[in-house]
Design a protein around this motif. Structure first.
Motif, mmCIF file in Angstrom:
data_model
loop_
_atom_site.group_PDB
_atom_site.id
_atom_site.type_symbol
_atom_site.label_atom_id
_atom_site.label_comp_id
_atom_site.label_asym_id
_atom_site.label_seq_id
_atom_site.Cartn_x
_atom_site.Cartn_y
_atom_site.Cartn_z
ATOM 1 N N ALA A 124 34.794 5.366 -21.305
ATOM 2 C CA ALA A 124 34.735 6.525 -20.073
ATOM 3 C C ALA A 124 35.731 6.295 -19.222
ATOM 4 N N PRO A 125 36.161 7.444 -18.691
ATOM 5 C CA PRO A 125 36.961 7.415 -17.650
ATOM 6 C C PRO A 125 36.253 6.960 -16.224
ATOM 7 N N ALA A 126 36.883 6.392 -15.256
ATOM 8 C CA ALA A 126 36.178 5.648 -14.069
ATOM 9 C C ALA A 126 35.168 6.502 -13.452
ATOM 10 N N LYS A 127 35.434 7.891 -13.245
ATOM 11 C CA LYS A 127 34.926 8.567 -12.321
ATOM 12 C C LYS A 127 33.461 8.955 -12.884
ATOM 13 N N ASP A 128 33.304 8.979 -14.324
ATOM 14 C CA ASP A 128 32.150 9.248 -14.745
ATOM 15 C C ASP A 128 31.373 8.012 -15.607
ATOM 16 N N ARG A 129 31.838 6.993 -15.316
ATOM 17 C CA ARG A 129 31.456 5.775 -16.124
ATOM 18 C C ARG A 129 30.173 5.490 -15.958
ATOM 19 N N GLY A 130 29.679 5.590 -14.614
ATOM 20 C CA GLY A 130 28.290 5.339 -14.216
ATOM 21 C C GLY A 130 27.102 6.047 -14.921
ATOM 22 N N LYS A 131 27.349 7.284 -14.906
ATOM 23 C CA LYS A 131 26.346 8.309 -15.687
ATOM 24 C C LYS A 131 26.497 8.123 -17.109
ATOM 25 N N LEU A 132 27.723 7.934 -17.687
ATOM 26 C CA LEU A 132 27.754 7.828 -18.991
ATOM 27 C C LEU A 132 27.218 6.668 -19.578
ATOM 28 N N VAL A 133 27.316 5.399 -18.928
ATOM 29 C CA VAL A 133 26.764 4.220 -19.232
ATOM 30 C C VAL A 133 25.150 4.123 -19.097
ATOM 31 N N ALA A 134 24.849 4.983 -18.046
ATOM 32 C CA ALA A 134 23.383 5.074 -17.843
ATOM 33 C C ALA A 134 22.784 5.940 -18.800
ATOM 34 N N PHE A 138 18.827 5.981 -19.973
ATOM 35 C CA PHE A 138 17.978 7.219 -20.253
ATOM 36 C C PHE A 138 17.483 7.301 -21.486
ATOM 37 N N ASN A 139 18.120 6.902 -22.707
ATOM 38 C CA ASN A 139 17.539 6.670 -24.006
ATOM 39 C C ASN A 139 16.504 5.476 -24.101
ATOM 40 N N ILE A 140 16.524 4.611 -23.450
ATOM 41 C CA ILE A 140 15.607 3.496 -23.387
ATOM 42 C C ILE A 140 14.334 4.026 -22.821
ATOM 43 N N ASN A 289 9.279 7.591 -15.677
ATOM 44 C CA ASN A 289 10.350 7.085 -15.879
ATOM 45 C C ASN A 289 11.006 7.672 -16.235
ATOM 46 N N LEU A 290 11.275 8.726 -17.208
ATOM 47 C CA LEU A 290 12.137 9.589 -17.619
ATOM 48 C C LEU A 290 12.666 10.454 -16.652
ATOM 49 N N LEU A 291 11.780 10.947 -15.834
ATOM 50 C CA LEU A 291 12.188 11.928 -14.792
ATOM 51 C C LEU A 291 13.115 11.279 -13.881
ATOM 52 N N PHE A 292 12.780 10.170 -13.053
ATOM 53 C CA PHE A 292 13.450 9.176 -12.163
ATOM 54 C C PHE A 292 14.592 8.509 -12.920
ATOM 55 N N THR A 293 14.701 8.335 -14.111
ATOM 56 C CA THR A 293 15.925 7.986 -14.790
ATOM 57 C C THR A 293 17.143 9.033 -14.789
ATOM 58 N N LEU A 294 16.677 10.058 -15.034
ATOM 59 C CA LEU A 294 17.394 11.361 -14.956
ATOM 60 C C LEU A 294 18.127 11.614 -13.480
ATOM 61 N N LEU A 295 17.356 11.383 -12.528
ATOM 62 C CA LEU A 295 17.723 11.406 -11.168
ATOM 63 C C LEU A 295 18.587 10.334 -10.852
ATOM 64 N N GLY A 296 18.420 9.048 -11.465
ATOM 65 C CA GLY A 296 19.237 7.967 -11.334
ATOM 66 C C GLY A 296 20.598 8.205 -11.926
ATOM 67 N N VAL A 297 20.492 8.903 -13.064
ATOM 68 C CA VAL A 297 21.938 9.167 -13.844
ATOM 69 C C VAL A 297 22.706 10.037 -13.099
ATOM 70 N N ALA A 346 10.514 3.668 -8.734
ATOM 71 C CA ALA A 346 11.328 2.724 -7.977
ATOM 72 C C ALA A 346 12.259 2.130 -8.925
ATOM 73 N N HIS A 347 11.534 1.638 -10.166
ATOM 74 C CA HIS A 347 12.576 0.926 -11.164
ATOM 75 C C HIS A 347 13.546 1.808 -11.866
ATOM 76 N N ALA A 348 13.166 2.835 -12.234
ATOM 77 C CA ALA A 348 13.993 3.892 -12.847
ATOM 78 C C ALA A 348 15.373 4.197 -12.160
ATOM 79 N N ILE A 349 14.913 4.635 -10.772
ATOM 80 C CA ILE A 349 16.092 5.081 -10.047
ATOM 81 C C ILE A 349 17.016 3.913 -9.517
ATOM 82 N N GLY A 350 16.443 2.715 -9.574
ATOM 83 C CA GLY A 350 17.173 1.509 -9.048
ATOM 84 C C GLY A 350 17.629 0.531 -10.182
ATOM 85 N N GLN A 351 17.166 -0.815 -10.449
ATOM 86 C CA GLN A 351 17.436 -1.593 -11.490
ATOM 87 C C GLN A 351 17.741 -0.833 -12.937
ATOM 88 N N GLY A 352 16.757 0.086 -13.254
ATOM 89 C CA GLY A 352 16.786 0.819 -14.397
ATOM 90 C C GLY A 352 18.142 1.518 -14.760
#
Length: 439
Positions: A124-134, A138-140, A289-297, A346-352
């Motif tokens: 992944a390129p640095a600017k998109d690495r966070g969401k791509l690894v996330a 999301f799949n979890i 969990n799914l909705l807030f993980t999407l928000l975190g991504v 809280a878990h999904a948007i933070g630690q998750g």
């Protein structure tokens, strides 16, 4: 960039199998305890907990194949482990055979937390690495939601419904194996193994051939470090990323997240809900969990890792305190499910959203799999111990005490985020290594 997204999504499907495998057991929890007439201690540590001990070993040793045979080949073998576990668990005829096949699935879970984030972070390129690894996270949670839904739909299939619950995972396992075959190996891993021509070809497919010389220069320097005798993550110069990985994983599990996911139906029934309502509430947990993980991504490369951890920490403290109060003061009805929905958000948007991204970023290339293995092992040792104790703790000290303990630990997480955690948003892996290593 299209190739990078597709390959990242395919690799992240290991997270789907991880999430499904982790949570599918919750639907069979009480059925298996009644079927085999198990004590709380035996049921918690052997029937329910054995998969988590497999996960510990997968996390401890998963860095070896990830380094030796490559990220892609390790991901492929992970799919085989999940397939074998699903079929074997479904046909098990006693608790020990069942536990053995669940252990095999645990090996896949543990190894996936190393290989998948490492692979995605390296392509992944640095600017998109966070969401791509996330996408892995999301799949979890997608796997968790599908497992909750699957358990609900299969619950009325008679006395052997648990066999269907466990066996259905064979279907996504086969699909995952077929998809993994289609992706290319990480170019950074190829360069680390001096397979320069193949690395250049993969970078060309990714549209990043222009970065070949720059990446090769950094990897060559990293290879020189790797050739030094006894260069391991436990050397003094790597203390900062080591401590950061440990604390991130430590606090992840001391929130109680895996204890809750494993025993969601039991917790809801402890709060006074019937079995059917408890299973439906579990599906609600999966949706939140799914909705807030999407928000975190969506936010992780915009707001950064630290801001999401601040939001999650405060949400943890509030929600876990409310759950504890609900048990202490015997609040009935939907109070506990609502508070636990807040906890999952809280878990999904933070630690998750952050944990697997952050740990995959902070170690140098030649030690990335080892560092990922260390963080993952810390995570899964605690994830094995804590859920195994839940049936015993609930029957002795009670759920209220357990949840207030988790709330107090999240106060310490908030302090960790404030005073120790660095921001890694938008910084290249090589630059992060320079910043965090104490030469």
């Amino acid at each position: 960039m299209k190739k990078i997204i597709v390959w990242s999504l395919i690799a992240s499907l290991a997270g789907f199998l991880f999430g499904f495998d982790t949570v599918v057991i919750s639907g069979a929890d009480k059925k298996l305890q009644v079927l085999w007439n198990s004590s709380d201690a035996f049921h918690g540590t052997v029937v329910m907990g054995m998969a988590l001990w497999g996960t510990v070993l997968g996390a401890i040793f998963g860095g070896i194949p990830t380094n030796k045979i490559g990220r892609k080949n390790t991901l492929l073998w992970i799919g085989v482990l999940f397939l074998f576990s699903a079929i074997g668990s479904a046909f098990a005829n006693n608790p020990f055979v069942f536990a053995a096949f669940r252990f095999v699935g645990g090996l896949g879970v543990g190894a996936s937390t190393i290989a998948a984030p490492a692979y995605i972070s390296e392509i992944a390129p640095a600017k998109d690495r966070g969401k791509l690894v996330a996408f892995y996270q999301f799949n979890i949670v997608l796997g968790i939601l599908v497992a909750f839904l699957s358990n609900y739909l299969l619950n009325d299939m008679g006395e052997n419904s648990w066999r269907w619950m466990m066996g259905v995972q064979a279907i996504p396992s086969v699909l995952y194996i077929l998809l993994i075959i289609s992706i290319s190996e990480s170019p950074r891993w190829l360069l680390s193994k001096l397979k320069n021509d193949e690395a250049r070809r993969v970078l060309h497919l990714m549209g990043q051939e222009a970065d070949y010389e720059k990446i090769k220069e950094e990897i060559d320097k990293d290879n020189k470090d790797a050739s030094k005798v006894n260069d391991t993550i436990f050397l003094k110069k790597y203390r900062t990323p080591l401590v950061l990985a440990f604390l991130m994983a430590f606090f992840n599990q001391l929130s109680g997240i895996n204890a809750f996911l494993y025993y969601s139906s039991r917790i809801f029934q402890e709060a006074g809900l019937g079995e059917s309502t408890a299973l439906l509430s579990s599906i609600g947990i999966g949706v939140v969990n799914l909705l807030f993980t999407l928000l975190g991504v969506f936010l992780i490369d915009r707001l950064g890792r630290k801001i999401l951890m601040y939001i999650g920490s405060v949400g943890y403290i509030i929600s876990l305190s409310l759950v504890a109060m609900a048990f202490f003061f015997h609040w009935e009805g939907m109070a506990v499910p609502v508070f636990l929905f807040l906890f999952i958000a809280a878990h999904a948007i933070g630690q998750g959203a952050v944990i697997w991204v952050f740990i995959s970023e902070i170690f140098p290339n030649h030690l990335r799999a080892s560092g990922q293995s260390f963080g993952s092992t810390t995570h899964w040792v605690l994830a094995a111990i804590i859920p195994s104790l839940i049936p015993y703790l609930f029957s002795t000290v009670g759920p209220g005490v357990v949840f207030i303990f988790f709330a107090v630990m999240m106060v310490f997480q908030l302090l960790f985020v404030r005073f120790m955690m660095p921001e890694t948003k938008g910084i290249s892996l090589e630059e992060l290594s320079k910043n965090l290593i104490n030469e």
